[in-house]
Design a protein around this motif. Sequence first.
Motif, PDB file in Angstrom:
ATOM      1  N   SER A 268      48.369  87.832  27.114  1.00 13.79           N
ATOM      2  CA  SER A 268      48.942  86.534  26.744  1.00 13.79           C
ATOM      3  C   SER A 268      50.231  86.726  25.957  1.00 13.79           C
ATOM      4  N   ASN A 269      50.280  87.732  25.076  1.00 15.26           N
ATOM      5  CA  ASN A 269      51.525  88.025  24.351  1.00 15.26           C
ATOM      6  C   ASN A 269      52.597  88.537  25.310  1.00 15.26           C
ATOM      7  N   ASP A 270      52.196  89.426  26.224  1.00 16.08           N
ATOM      8  CA  ASP A 270      53.139  89.946  27.213  1.00 16.08           C
ATOM      9  C   ASP A 270      53.689  88.813  28.067  1.00 16.08           C
ATOM     10  N   GLN A 271      52.803  87.923  28.506  1.00 14.13           N
ATOM     11  CA  GLN A 271      53.237  86.808  29.343  1.00 14.13           C
ATOM     12  C   GLN A 271      54.179  85.886  28.589  1.00 14.13           C
ATOM     13  N   MET A 272      53.894  85.614  27.319  1.00 16.93           N
ATOM     14  CA  MET A 272      54.784  84.768  26.519  1.00 16.93           C
ATOM     15  C   MET A 272      56.149  85.439  26.349  1.00 16.93           C
ATOM     16  N   GLN A 273      56.120  86.750  26.114  1.00 15.28           N
ATOM     17  CA  GLN A 273      57.372  87.515  25.983  1.00 15.28           C
ATOM     18  C   GLN A 273      58.196  87.401  27.261  1.00 15.28           C
ATOM     19  N   VAL A 274      57.548  87.581  28.391  1.00 14.53           N
ATOM     20  CA  VAL A 274      58.237  87.505  29.675  1.00 14.53           C
ATOM     21  C   VAL A 274      58.732  86.078  29.922  1.00 14.53           C
ATOM     22  N   HIS A 275      57.907  85.090  29.602  1.00 15.12           N
ATOM     23  CA  HIS A 275      58.334  83.690  29.757  1.00 15.12           C
ATOM     24  C   HIS A 275      59.583  83.409  28.927  1.00 15.12           C
ATOM     25  N   ARG A 276      59.551  83.804  27.650  1.00 10.29           N
ATOM     26  CA  ARG A 276      60.714  83.567  26.776  1.00 10.29           C
ATOM     27  C   ARG A 276      61.951  84.256  27.330  1.00 10.29           C
TER      28      ARG A 276
END
Length: 172
Positions: free
Chosen positions: A16-24
């Motif tokens: 979830s942190n990785d996905q948020m990082q990629v989204h940002r």
Amino acid sequence: MNKPMPEGTPSGKDSSNDQMQVHRHLDRMTPSYSEVYSVEEISRHAAMAAVLTDDNPAEVDFSGQPDGRWRVTVVAYDFPGELSVITGLMFVYGVNILSGEAFTYVPASEGSQRQLAQDTRRKIVDVFNVQLLDESQSVEETWAQYASDLAAYQRMVRSGQLREMLGDLSRR
């Protein structure tokens, strides 16, 4: 601007942190960026961008290619003329640039809920295919020193010493 997550985004304990990082990261890039790089490369670029700070204003990653060339990725805070500094410093280190792509974050949208708690400074992702002109030079030492010099130049620009930084680079 919301962009869909690329298929195959990394999963795992911190997904979830990785996905948020990629989204940002993707939210700040032009659409052509995700057409050029793989999911793994985008995830790596996002991770590099996420660790940028005033004390660590540039990240440099390098990997050897089967043909003896190198792929060098620079993720850093943006400033006017930065591409010239990055490539000029490569010249100083005896690096022949064979090809490259340069992407810059688009400005953060005002009032974006995602960006409120995030660093809204513009960042760059520049990826080069290069070869070292002196094949006897230590690759690890070369890129470590290059990264250190680039970060020092970034700090000089941030502290208002753009002319001094450009002068230093031109004397090298």
